[in-house]
Design an enzyme around this catalytic site. Sequence first.
Site, mmCIF file in Angstrom:
data_model
loop_
_atom_site.group_PDB
_atom_site.id
_atom_site.type_symbol
_atom_site.label_atom_id
_atom_site.label_comp_id
_atom_site.label_asym_id
_atom_site.label_seq_id
_atom_site.Cartn_x
_atom_site.Cartn_y
_atom_site.Cartn_z
ATOM 1 N N CYS A 140 -8.596 -5.619 -9.719
ATOM 2 C CA CYS A 140 -8.052 -4.546 -10.738
ATOM 3 C C CYS A 140 -7.760 -3.292 -9.763
ATOM 4 C CB CYS A 140 -9.359 -4.214 -11.619
ATOM 5 S SG CYS A 140 -8.805 -3.066 -12.659
ATOM 6 N N CYS A 160 -4.983 0.865 6.527
ATOM 7 C CA CYS A 160 -5.583 2.199 6.598
ATOM 8 C C CYS A 160 -6.762 2.807 5.801
ATOM 9 C CB CYS A 160 -4.238 3.003 5.966
ATOM 10 S SG CYS A 160 -4.212 2.839 3.944
ATOM 11 N N CYS A 207 -7.458 -1.217 1.278
ATOM 12 C CA CYS A 207 -6.174 -1.605 2.610
ATOM 13 C C CYS A 207 -6.857 -1.867 3.760
ATOM 14 C CB CYS A 207 -5.220 -0.455 2.231
ATOM 15 S SG CYS A 207 -3.985 -1.248 3.850
ATOM 16 N N CYS A 265 0.810 -1.067 -0.129
ATOM 17 C CA CYS A 265 0.024 0.147 -0.035
ATOM 18 C C CYS A 265 1.110 1.158 0.018
ATOM 19 C CB CYS A 265 -0.714 0.060 1.255
ATOM 20 S SG CYS A 265 -2.016 1.399 1.401
ATOM 21 N N CYS A 283 0.661 3.098 3.351
ATOM 22 C CA CYS A 283 0.909 2.588 4.824
ATOM 23 C C CYS A 283 1.822 1.454 4.941
ATOM 24 C CB CYS A 283 -0.156 2.168 5.635
ATOM 25 S SG CYS A 283 -1.254 0.789 5.128
#
Length: 164
Positions: free
Chosen positions: A148, A127, A124, A76, A79
């Site tokens: 995707c 976060c 995510c 990510c 984070c």
Amino acid sequence: MKQFIILIIGALVISCTGVAQQETKKQNKAYAVSKTNAEWKKILTSDQYYILRQAGTERPFSSPLNKLYASGTFHCAACNTPLYESKYKFDSGTGWPSFDRAVEGNIEKDVDHKLGYARTELLCNTCGGHLGHIFNDGPRETTGMRHCINGDALVFVPKKSKNE
């Protein structure tokens, strides 16, 4: 005719209420990494902020990560949580990085009605950053799913060689 109009208005009110409740649920979840919008704007690029914090979408074929198949993990961008292993990446032809599965426990699914119909949004789990969407048109020989993902929502961490 009056009954038909009342029925249509009632259906619209109920559908709008359902979407509003869905958005409230997402906004009230507490994530392990939580920042104000001003703090996110300081650490993310404008494109990353647009995608991760405002649920935007990058243009297809615009991400250098789309055709990256090196060995490693995609994290990510907000984070640094590991989200996708490169061994599960495939070329979907859609113009966005695509994976058939995520790192277990690091992705959250939610419902997105922004286009007027329900889609499964991927976030995510650390976060709450918007990553992209999941579809059932992925490789049949594996999971059959296509995650995707917006390239700007990710950073690539190459696998370390045995000599390092």
